[in-house]
Write an enzyme that holds these catalytic residues in place. Sequence first.
Site, PDB file in Angstrom:
ATOM      1  N   ASN A  34       0.852  -1.186   0.000  1.00 15.73           N
ATOM      2  CA  ASN A  34       0.000   0.000   0.000  1.00 15.73           C
ATOM      3  C   ASN A  34       0.898   1.250   0.000  1.00 15.73           C
ATOM      4  O   ASN A  34       1.695   1.443   0.918  1.00 15.73           O
ATOM      5  CB  ASN A  34      -0.903  -0.032   1.242  1.00 15.73           C
ATOM      6  CG  ASN A  34      -1.791   1.184   1.341  1.00 15.73           C
ATOM      7  OD1 ASN A  34      -1.346   2.306   1.152  1.00 15.73           O
ATOM      8  ND2 ASN A  34      -3.058   0.983   1.649  1.00 15.73           N
ATOM      9  N   ASP A  74      -0.044   4.506  -0.087  1.00 16.54           N
ATOM     10  CA  ASP A  74      -0.713   5.759   0.320  1.00 16.54           C
ATOM     11  C   ASP A  74       0.230   6.773   0.970  1.00 16.54           C
ATOM     12  O   ASP A  74       0.121   7.977   0.751  1.00 16.54           O
ATOM     13  CB  ASP A  74      -1.810   5.483   1.366  1.00 16.54           C
ATOM     14  CG  ASP A  74      -2.998   4.757   0.785  1.00 16.54           C
ATOM     15  OD1 ASP A  74      -3.085   4.634  -0.452  1.00 16.54           O
ATOM     16  OD2 ASP A  74      -3.843   4.295   1.578  1.00 16.54           O
ATOM     17  N   HIS A  75       1.126   6.249   1.821  1.00 20.00           N
ATOM     18  CA  HIS A  75       1.896   7.196   2.634  1.00 20.00           C
ATOM     19  C   HIS A  75       3.048   7.862   1.896  1.00 20.00           C
ATOM     20  O   HIS A  75       3.672   8.780   2.431  1.00 20.00           O
ATOM     21  CB  HIS A  75       2.294   6.550   3.956  1.00 20.00           C
ATOM     22  CG  HIS A  75       1.069   6.231   4.767  1.00 20.00           C
ATOM     23  ND1 HIS A  75       0.159   7.208   5.102  1.00 20.00           N
ATOM     24  CD2 HIS A  75       0.550   5.061   5.215  1.00 20.00           C
ATOM     25  CE1 HIS A  75      -0.857   6.648   5.758  1.00 20.00           C
ATOM     26  NE2 HIS A  75      -0.646   5.353   5.831  1.00 20.00           N
ATOM     27  N   HIS A  86      -5.499   3.798  -1.648  1.00 17.34           N
ATOM     28  CA  HIS A  86      -6.834   4.162  -1.158  1.00 17.34           C
ATOM     29  C   HIS A  86      -7.181   5.567  -1.648  1.00 17.34           C
ATOM     30  O   HIS A  86      -6.566   6.543  -1.214  1.00 17.34           O
ATOM     31  CB  HIS A  86      -6.807   4.103   0.381  1.00 17.34           C
ATOM     32  CG  HIS A  86      -8.140   4.323   1.027  1.00 17.34           C
ATOM     33  ND1 HIS A  86      -8.323   4.168   2.379  1.00 17.34           N
ATOM     34  CD2 HIS A  86      -9.341   4.688   0.547  1.00 17.34           C
ATOM     35  CE1 HIS A  86      -9.584   4.440   2.690  1.00 17.34           C
ATOM     36  NE2 HIS A  86     -10.216   4.761   1.586  1.00 17.34           N
ATOM     37  N   ARG A  88      -9.328   8.198  -1.007  1.00 17.03           N
ATOM     38  CA  ARG A  88     -10.300   8.607   0.016  1.00 17.03           C
ATOM     39  C   ARG A  88     -11.217   9.698  -0.521  1.00 17.03           C
ATOM     40  O   ARG A  88     -10.837  10.454  -1.415  1.00 17.03           O
ATOM     41  CB  ARG A  88      -9.564   9.118   1.265  1.00 17.03           C
ATOM     42  CG  ARG A  88      -8.765   8.046   1.980  1.00 17.03           C
ATOM     43  CD  ARG A  88      -8.169   8.602   3.262  1.00 17.03           C
ATOM     44  NE  ARG A  88      -9.209   8.862   4.238  1.00 17.03           N
ATOM     45  CZ  ARG A  88      -9.530   8.044   5.242  1.00 17.03           C
ATOM     46  NH1 ARG A  88      -8.865   6.928   5.443  1.00 17.03           N
ATOM     47  NH2 ARG A  88     -10.492   8.359   6.073  1.00 17.03           N
ATOM     48  N   ARG A 115      -7.180  13.036   0.874  1.00 18.30           N
ATOM     49  CA  ARG A 115      -6.147  13.588   1.744  1.00 18.30           C
ATOM     50  C   ARG A 115      -4.729  13.145   1.355  1.00 18.30           C
ATOM     51  O   ARG A 115      -3.768  13.831   1.645  1.00 18.30           O
ATOM     52  CB  ARG A 115      -6.417  13.228   3.202  1.00 18.30           C
ATOM     53  CG  ARG A 115      -6.146  11.780   3.543  1.00 18.30           C
ATOM     54  CD  ARG A 115      -6.103  11.575   5.042  1.00 18.30           C
ATOM     55  NE  ARG A 115      -7.418  11.746   5.641  1.00 18.30           N
ATOM     56  CZ  ARG A 115      -7.813  11.058   6.701  1.00 18.30           C
ATOM     57  NH1 ARG A 115      -7.005  10.198   7.275  1.00 18.30           N
ATOM     58  NH2 ARG A 115      -9.011  11.226   7.198  1.00 18.30           N
ATOM     59  N   HIS A 116      -4.611  11.982   0.723  1.00 20.77           N
ATOM     60  CA  HIS A 116      -3.262  11.607   0.247  1.00 20.77           C
ATOM     61  C   HIS A 116      -3.291  11.269  -1.249  1.00 20.77           C
ATOM     62  O   HIS A 116      -2.855  12.049  -2.070  1.00 20.77           O
ATOM     63  CB  HIS A 116      -2.603  10.522   1.106  1.00 20.77           C
ATOM     64  CG  HIS A 116      -3.484   9.417   1.614  1.00 20.77           C
ATOM     65  ND1 HIS A 116      -4.337   8.703   0.798  1.00 20.77           N
ATOM     66  CD2 HIS A 116      -3.630   8.883   2.850  1.00 20.77           C
ATOM     67  CE1 HIS A 116      -4.961   7.789   1.514  1.00 20.77           C
ATOM     68  NE2 HIS A 116      -4.572   7.875   2.767  1.00 20.77           N
ATOM     69  N   GLU A 135      -8.400   0.538  -2.900  1.00 20.98           N
ATOM     70  CA  GLU A 135      -9.169   0.590  -1.655  1.00 20.98           C
ATOM     71  C   GLU A 135     -10.126   1.752  -1.750  1.00 20.98           C
ATOM     72  O   GLU A 135      -9.727   2.837  -2.194  1.00 20.98           O
ATOM     73  CB  GLU A 135      -8.204   0.862  -0.512  1.00 20.98           C
ATOM     74  CG  GLU A 135      -8.025  -0.267   0.434  1.00 20.98           C
ATOM     75  CD  GLU A 135      -7.162   0.201   1.577  1.00 20.98           C
ATOM     76  OE1 GLU A 135      -7.573   1.114   2.307  1.00 20.98           O
ATOM     77  OE2 GLU A 135      -6.068  -0.347   1.716  1.00 20.98           O
ATOM     78  N   THR A 168      -8.070   3.978   8.366  1.00 20.47           N
ATOM     79  CA  THR A 168      -9.244   3.109   8.453  1.00 20.47           C
ATOM     80  C   THR A 168      -9.288   2.488   9.849  1.00 20.47           C
ATOM     81  O   THR A 168      -8.322   1.879  10.282  1.00 20.47           O
ATOM     82  CB  THR A 168      -9.141   1.993   7.386  1.00 20.47           C
ATOM     83  OG1 THR A 168      -8.806   2.604   6.152  1.00 20.47           O
ATOM     84  CG2 THR A 168     -10.434   1.234   7.257  1.00 20.47           C
ATOM     85  N   GLU A 189     -10.819  -9.445   3.233  1.00 29.66           N
ATOM     86  CA  GLU A 189      -9.570  -9.087   3.905  1.00 29.66           C
ATOM     87  C   GLU A 189      -9.893  -8.861   5.372  1.00 29.66           C
ATOM     88  O   GLU A 189     -10.765  -8.039   5.695  1.00 29.66           O
ATOM     89  CB  GLU A 189      -8.973  -7.818   3.273  1.00 29.66           C
ATOM     90  CG  GLU A 189      -7.721  -7.338   4.011  1.00 29.66           C
ATOM     91  CD  GLU A 189      -7.025  -6.151   3.346  1.00 29.66           C
ATOM     92  OE1 GLU A 189      -7.225  -5.923   2.132  1.00 29.66           O
ATOM     93  OE2 GLU A 189      -6.288  -5.460   4.054  1.00 29.66           O
ATOM     94  N   HIS A 201      -3.598  -4.294   7.944  1.00 29.48           N
ATOM     95  CA  HIS A 201      -3.770  -3.101   8.771  1.00 29.48           C
ATOM     96  C   HIS A 201      -2.881  -3.179  10.008  1.00 29.48           C
ATOM     97  O   HIS A 201      -3.052  -4.040  10.852  1.00 29.48           O
ATOM     98  CB  HIS A 201      -5.220  -2.858   9.195  1.00 29.48           C
ATOM     99  CG  HIS A 201      -5.447  -1.403   9.467  1.00 29.48           C
ATOM    100  ND1 HIS A 201      -5.322  -0.447   8.494  1.00 29.48           N
ATOM    101  CD2 HIS A 201      -5.700  -0.732  10.598  1.00 29.48           C
ATOM    102  CE1 HIS A 201      -5.515   0.743   9.015  1.00 29.48           C
ATOM    103  NE2 HIS A 201      -5.745   0.607  10.288  1.00 29.48           N
ATOM    104  N   GLY A 202      -1.934  -2.276  10.033  1.00 28.44           N
ATOM    105  CA  GLY A 202      -1.030  -2.201  11.187  1.00 28.44           C
ATOM    106  C   GLY A 202       0.020  -3.293  11.239  1.00 28.44           C
ATOM    107  O   GLY A 202       0.704  -3.453  12.252  1.00 28.44           O
ATOM    108  N   HIS A 250       2.013   1.258   5.868  1.00 29.01           N
ATOM    109  CA  HIS A 250       2.721   2.209   6.731  1.00 29.01           C
ATOM    110  C   HIS A 250       4.111   1.739   7.156  1.00 29.01           C
ATOM    111  O   HIS A 250       5.088   2.483   7.037  1.00 29.01           O
ATOM    112  CB  HIS A 250       1.838   2.500   7.958  1.00 29.01           C
ATOM    113  CG  HIS A 250       2.373   3.590   8.825  1.00 29.01           C
ATOM    114  ND1 HIS A 250       3.028   3.334  10.002  1.00 29.01           N
ATOM    115  CD2 HIS A 250       2.367   4.941   8.688  1.00 29.01           C
ATOM    116  CE1 HIS A 250       3.386   4.473  10.555  1.00 29.01           C
ATOM    117  NE2 HIS A 250       2.997   5.469   9.777  1.00 29.01           N
TER     118      HIS A 250
END
Length: 247
Positions: free
Chosen positions: A10, A12-13, A46, A48, A52-53, A73, A104, A156, A196-197, A219
């Site tokens: 992912n 996104d960041h 993602h 959104r 935002r990103h 996503e 999320t 998922e 996630h995480g 992340h």
Amino acid sequence: MASAIRLGVNIDHIATLRQARGTSYPEPAIGALLSEYAGCSSIVAHLREDRRHIKGRDILLIKKAIKVPFNMEMSINKDIVEFALKIKPEQSTLVPERRQELTTEGGIDIVNKNNYKKVEKAVKVLKDGGVSVSLFIDPNEKQIENARKIGADMIEFNTGKYSEAKLAASIKKELLKIKKAAAFAKDLGFFVAAGHGIDYENVKEIVKIKEIEELNIGHSIICRSVFIGLVAAVEEMLGTIQSRRKE
Ligand code: PXP
């Protein structure tokens, strides 16, 4: 022998870093290409509702650039669904979205009747448009059964609670929930992903769950890439999940 496990990166960041200063760099599409070069199985981003990103142009560029499947996503917002139908990602993953959240915060609750109907409709529209659909849900039997009824192509599991757990007993409890849910979902014929995480440490127990066939991680990989570069960060994650899978 344990089955292979796919890694979706992912990105996104990368866009979060760019948006922190409103610059034109770093370019998420370059991150997508470098992750692909490092050996990931898919790219995840993602879009959104608040952009935002990741922006629409990022999705277009990524989709054009990569050869591995693109997993978009997204929420079930009408405009976002329409956008997905236009760009036709190989896969969509439906997630709940709240504007104020940091990220999320949980799985999409399809036991809730109101959500069930809305998600069912979005799944149908996407599938009719040729986009396969994964549902991001909490590791819970009722959610899995409803994902089946709704006609999701895959699911998922949200590993957020597991990732956030601090005490050994809580970590064990959350891991067990994921284990049981993965076995249940597999029995229903689902392809099971999780994410996630997930980081370089907590991934080690997750990959031992043989019913989980794909991990989507963002992340922790992007954070590590700040110090060692993205190719090395993806390669390190791949090395960890492959070696621990065999144990
Ligand atoms: N899977 C889903 C459905 C997500 O919403 C996210 C976060 O965007 C991820 C995986 C990746 O999570 P993380 O960035 O914490 O690795």
